[in-house]
Design a protein around this motif. Sequence first.
Motif, PDB file in Angstrom:
ATOM      1  N   ILE A  56       1.523  12.478  -9.113  1.00  0.00           N
ATOM      2  CA  ILE A  56       0.412  13.430  -9.268  1.00  0.00           C
ATOM      3  C   ILE A  56       0.822  14.811  -8.782  1.00  0.00           C
ATOM      4  CG2 ILE A  56      -1.896  14.018  -8.439  1.00  0.00           C
ATOM      5  CD1 ILE A  56      -2.495  10.992  -8.424  1.00  0.00           C
ATOM      6  N   PHE A  57       1.494  14.883  -7.645  1.00  0.00           N
ATOM      7  CA  PHE A  57       1.931  16.185  -7.126  1.00  0.00           C
ATOM      8  C   PHE A  57       2.952  16.826  -8.059  1.00  0.00           C
ATOM      9  CE2 PHE A  57       0.955  17.539  -2.616  1.00  0.00           C
ATOM     10  CZ  PHE A  57      -0.254  16.874  -2.557  1.00  0.00           C
ATOM     11  N   TYR A  58       3.849  16.011  -8.616  1.00  0.00           N
ATOM     12  CA  TYR A  58       4.834  16.577  -9.533  1.00  0.00           C
ATOM     13  C   TYR A  58       4.142  17.166 -10.757  1.00  0.00           C
ATOM     14  CZ  TYR A  58       8.846  17.110 -12.591  1.00  0.00           C
ATOM     15  OH  TYR A  58       9.795  17.637 -13.430  1.00  0.00           O
ATOM     16  N   VAL A  59       3.165  16.461 -11.285  1.00  0.00           N
ATOM     17  CA  VAL A  59       2.434  16.944 -12.452  1.00  0.00           C
ATOM     18  C   VAL A  59       1.706  18.252 -12.126  1.00  0.00           C
ATOM     19  CG1 VAL A  59       0.497  16.450 -13.992  1.00  0.00           C
ATOM     20  CG2 VAL A  59       2.187  14.669 -13.502  1.00  0.00           C
ATOM     21  N   LEU A  60       1.046  18.304 -10.979  1.00  0.00           N
ATOM     22  CA  LEU A  60       0.214  19.460 -10.637  1.00  0.00           C
ATOM     23  C   LEU A  60       1.024  20.679 -10.206  1.00  0.00           C
ATOM     24  CD1 LEU A  60      -2.704  17.760  -8.637  1.00  0.00           C
ATOM     25  CD2 LEU A  60      -2.713  18.550 -11.017  1.00  0.00           C
ATOM     26  N   PHE A  61       2.077  20.471  -9.423  1.00  0.00           N
ATOM     27  CA  PHE A  61       2.766  21.602  -8.799  1.00  0.00           C
ATOM     28  C   PHE A  61       4.094  21.971  -9.455  1.00  0.00           C
ATOM     29  CE2 PHE A  61       0.064  19.995  -5.337  1.00  0.00           C
ATOM     30  CZ  PHE A  61      -0.577  21.170  -4.967  1.00  0.00           C
TER      31      PHE A  61
ATOM     32  N   TRP B  65       0.819  -1.203   0.000  1.00  0.00           N
ATOM     33  CA  TRP B  65       0.000   0.000   0.000  1.00  0.00           C
ATOM     34  C   TRP B  65       0.861   1.265   0.000  1.00  0.00           C
ATOM     35  CZ3 TRP B  65      -5.518   0.552   0.493  1.00  0.00           C
ATOM     36  CH2 TRP B  65      -6.206  -0.659   0.448  1.00  0.00           C
ATOM     37  N   ALA B  66       1.921   1.260   0.778  1.00  0.00           N
ATOM     38  CA  ALA B  66       2.796   2.430   0.835  1.00  0.00           C
ATOM     39  C   ALA B  66       3.480   2.659  -0.506  1.00  0.00           C
ATOM     40  CB  ALA B  66       3.833   2.254   1.936  1.00  0.00           C
ATOM     41  N   ALA B  67       3.897   1.579  -1.165  1.00  0.00           N
ATOM     42  CA  ALA B  67       4.546   1.722  -2.469  1.00  0.00           C
ATOM     43  C   ALA B  67       3.599   2.370  -3.473  1.00  0.00           C
ATOM     44  CB  ALA B  67       5.014   0.355  -2.971  1.00  0.00           C
ATOM     45  N   LEU B  68       2.345   1.918  -3.503  1.00  0.00           N
ATOM     46  CA  LEU B  68       1.366   2.509  -4.418  1.00  0.00           C
ATOM     47  C   LEU B  68       1.107   3.974  -4.075  1.00  0.00           C
ATOM     48  CD1 LEU B  68      -1.230  -0.410  -4.696  1.00  0.00           C
ATOM     49  CD2 LEU B  68       0.371   0.365  -6.449  1.00  0.00           C
ATOM     50  N   GLY B  69       0.961   4.258  -2.785  1.00  0.00           N
ATOM     51  CA  GLY B  69       0.702   5.636  -2.375  1.00  0.00           C
ATOM     52  C   GLY B  69       1.840   6.566  -2.713  1.00  0.00           C
ATOM     53  N   VAL B  70       3.070   6.113  -2.495  1.00  0.00           N
ATOM     54  CA  VAL B  70       4.241   6.947  -2.779  1.00  0.00           C
ATOM     55  C   VAL B  70       4.356   7.233  -4.267  1.00  0.00           C
ATOM     56  CG1 VAL B  70       6.759   6.941  -2.802  1.00  0.00           C
ATOM     57  CG2 VAL B  70       5.538   6.296  -0.732  1.00  0.00           C
ATOM     58  N   VAL B  71       4.223   6.202  -5.098  1.00  0.00           N
ATOM     59  CA  VAL B  71       4.397   6.381  -6.542  1.00  0.00           C
ATOM     60  C   VAL B  71       3.268   7.239  -7.125  1.00  0.00           C
ATOM     61  CG1 VAL B  71       4.479   5.203  -8.758  1.00  0.00           C
ATOM     62  CG2 VAL B  71       5.725   4.264  -6.804  1.00  0.00           C
TER      63      VAL B  71
ATOM     64  N   GLY C  29       0.565  12.188 -22.527  1.00  0.00           N
ATOM     65  CA  GLY C  29       1.115  10.841 -22.519  1.00  0.00           C
ATOM     66  C   GLY C  29       2.309  10.705 -21.591  1.00  0.00           C
ATOM     67  N   GLU C  30       2.971  11.812 -21.277  1.00  0.00           N
ATOM     68  CA  GLU C  30       4.142  11.775 -20.400  1.00  0.00           C
ATOM     69  C   GLU C  30       3.760  11.626 -18.927  1.00  0.00           C
ATOM     70  OE1 GLU C  30       7.584  11.950 -20.850  1.00  0.00           O
ATOM     71  OE2 GLU C  30       7.049  11.383 -22.895  1.00  0.00           O
ATOM     72  N   ILE C  31       2.487  11.795 -18.611  1.00  0.00           N
ATOM     73  CA  ILE C  31       2.081  11.710 -17.204  1.00  0.00           C
ATOM     74  C   ILE C  31       2.421  10.347 -16.611  1.00  0.00           C
ATOM     75  CG2 ILE C  31       0.087  11.720 -15.639  1.00  0.00           C
ATOM     76  CD1 ILE C  31      -1.164  13.858 -17.381  1.00  0.00           C
ATOM     77  N   VAL C  32       2.237   9.302 -17.390  1.00  0.00           N
ATOM     78  CA  VAL C  32       2.485   7.949 -16.878  1.00  0.00           C
ATOM     79  C   VAL C  32       3.930   7.512 -17.083  1.00  0.00           C
ATOM     80  CG1 VAL C  32       0.088   7.263 -17.222  1.00  0.00           C
ATOM     81  CG2 VAL C  32       1.740   6.908 -19.063  1.00  0.00           C
ATOM     82  N   ALA C  33       4.746   8.328 -17.741  1.00  0.00           N
ATOM     83  CA  ALA C  33       6.129   7.944 -18.037  1.00  0.00           C
ATOM     84  C   ALA C  33       7.023   8.268 -16.850  1.00  0.00           C
ATOM     85  CB  ALA C  33       6.610   8.648 -19.303  1.00  0.00           C
ATOM     86  N   VAL C  34       6.795   7.575 -15.746  1.00  0.00           N
ATOM     87  CA  VAL C  34       7.562   7.847 -14.523  1.00  0.00           C
ATOM     88  C   VAL C  34       9.038   7.499 -14.685  1.00  0.00           C
ATOM     89  CG1 VAL C  34       5.578   7.590 -13.005  1.00  0.00           C
ATOM     90  CG2 VAL C  34       6.917   5.580 -13.613  1.00  0.00           C
ATOM     91  N   TRP C  35       9.362   6.652 -15.667  1.00  0.00           N
ATOM     92  CA  TRP C  35      10.760   6.277 -15.876  1.00  0.00           C
ATOM     93  C   TRP C  35      11.582   7.437 -16.450  1.00  0.00           C
ATOM     94  CZ3 TRP C  35       6.477   4.100 -18.100  1.00  0.00           C
ATOM     95  CH2 TRP C  35       6.219   4.450 -19.421  1.00  0.00           C
ATOM     96  N   HIS C  36      10.899   8.510 -16.889  1.00  0.00           N
ATOM     97  CA  HIS C  36      11.597   9.706 -17.349  1.00  0.00           C
ATOM     98  C   HIS C  36      11.926  10.650 -16.197  1.00  0.00           C
ATOM     99  CE1 HIS C  36       9.819   9.157 -21.674  1.00  0.00           C
ATOM    100  NE2 HIS C  36      10.833   8.345 -21.404  1.00  0.00           N
ATOM    101  N   GLY C  37      11.565  10.255 -14.985  1.00  0.00           N
ATOM    102  CA  GLY C  37      11.832  11.102 -13.823  1.00  0.00           C
ATOM    103  C   GLY C  37      10.669  12.024 -13.518  1.00  0.00           C
ATOM    104  N   GLY C  38      10.717  12.639 -12.351  1.00  0.00           N
ATOM    105  CA  GLY C  38       9.684  13.586 -11.958  1.00  0.00           C
ATOM    106  C   GLY C  38       8.784  13.039 -10.871  1.00  0.00           C
ATOM    107  N   MET C  39       9.253  13.135  -9.617  1.00  0.00           N
ATOM    108  CA  MET C  39       8.464  12.706  -8.468  1.00  0.00           C
ATOM    109  C   MET C  39       8.549  13.785  -7.392  1.00  0.00           C
ATOM    110  SD  MET C  39       7.181   9.627  -9.095  1.00  0.00           S
ATOM    111  CE  MET C  39       6.918   8.778  -7.540  1.00  0.00           C
ATOM    112  N   SER C  40       7.494  13.924  -6.638  1.00  0.00           N
ATOM    113  CA  SER C  40       7.451  14.890  -5.532  1.00  0.00           C
ATOM    114  C   SER C  40       7.350  14.125  -4.222  1.00  0.00           C
ATOM    115  CB  SER C  40       6.255  15.833  -5.681  1.00  0.00           C
ATOM    116  OG  SER C  40       5.989  16.513  -4.468  1.00  0.00           O
ATOM    117  N   PHE C  41       8.296  14.391  -3.296  1.00  0.00           N
ATOM    118  CA  PHE C  41       8.204  13.710  -2.015  1.00  0.00           C
ATOM    119  C   PHE C  41       6.940  14.110  -1.278  1.00  0.00           C
ATOM    120  CE2 PHE C  41       8.558  13.877   2.567  1.00  0.00           C
ATOM    121  CZ  PHE C  41       8.734  12.533   2.852  1.00  0.00           C
ATOM    122  N   HIS C  42       6.579  15.384  -1.334  1.00  0.00           N
ATOM    123  CA  HIS C  42       5.381  15.832  -0.623  1.00  0.00           C
ATOM    124  C   HIS C  42       4.144  15.096  -1.136  1.00  0.00           C
ATOM    125  CE1 HIS C  42       8.282  19.189  -0.224  1.00  0.00           C
ATOM    126  NE2 HIS C  42       7.776  19.279   0.995  1.00  0.00           N
ATOM    127  N   GLY C  43       4.096  14.847  -2.447  1.00  0.00           N
ATOM    128  CA  GLY C  43       2.995  14.061  -2.992  1.00  0.00           C
ATOM    129  C   GLY C  43       3.049  12.619  -2.551  1.00  0.00           C
ATOM    130  N   GLY C  44       4.268  12.061  -2.509  1.00  0.00           N
ATOM    131  CA  GLY C  44       4.419  10.702  -2.013  1.00  0.00           C
ATOM    132  C   GLY C  44       3.984  10.580  -0.566  1.00  0.00           C
TER     133      GLY C  44
END
Length: 276
Positions: free
Chosen positions: A80-85, A69-75, A96-111
């Motif tokens: 989502i936070f990276y996309v929005l903020f 559950w934590a893995a799903l919530g973090v990813v 189409g790039e929204i789901v391309a997490v392998w290109h980088g772009g994550m927000s810890f606050h969103g995780g």
Amino acid sequence: MPPMLALPFPVIDPVLLQIGPFAIRWYALAYVAGLIGGWWYARRLAAAEPLWGGRPRPSPEVLDDLLVWAALGVVLGGRIFYVLFYNLPFFIQNPGEIVAVWHGGMSFHGGLFGCALALIVLARRRNLPVLSLADVAAAVAPIGLMLGRVANFINSELWGRVSDAPWAIVFPNGGPLPRHPSQLYESFLEGVVLLVLLAFAIRAGALRRAGLVSGMFGIGYGVARIVSEFFREPDPQLGFLWGGLTMGMLLSVPVILVGAALVLAALRRPAVETPA
């Protein structure tokens, strides 16, 4: 020309292992190692009954579910936070790039937000107090933060501001000037320091007050992130915001406030004592 004291970047291939089209990257490995390491530490904390003083604590089976559950919530939350903020105009033009997490772009606050929602849902499904799960998750979260920032350094991303410090590094994609290795600052402050401080607090009885460890994590992470942001180069698509603030600073303020509220509420409750 960079100054003579600048350190060269220790070039490490971001791909640890390549088998045909399948690649194992240090960044993904950091996520996996952080989750597994956190799961192992969480099981040890939950098994140490004297630390809880009789408070309800998660069972090993619940912690096994928490890993998923934590893995799903973090990813999901991090993306989502990276996309929005952090880069909404780009993703509006390139959905189409929204789901391309392998290109980088994550927000810890969103995780963090996504993980909190996952904890609430899991706790209700298992009839367990939310703060019991939250305190365990908060205690182990610095492990993932520590490893994730090291992976950012290996990827030569999220580097720091230009600096003349003798330990400044010329990053391969950061221009010719030396910069703060801010990823390593964050790994130390948000990971090592916070992990040790929470471990000492737990040994002193923090788990006997519901929400205290979670609140301490929120305050500690928020302060460490704000301090690190003074050395970190802002995301180029955002730059500096009002008064030289960064998005990382702004998103850390509510984390500190929620953490402070949890600490105050926990300290108003009497500590649970282990029955004789």
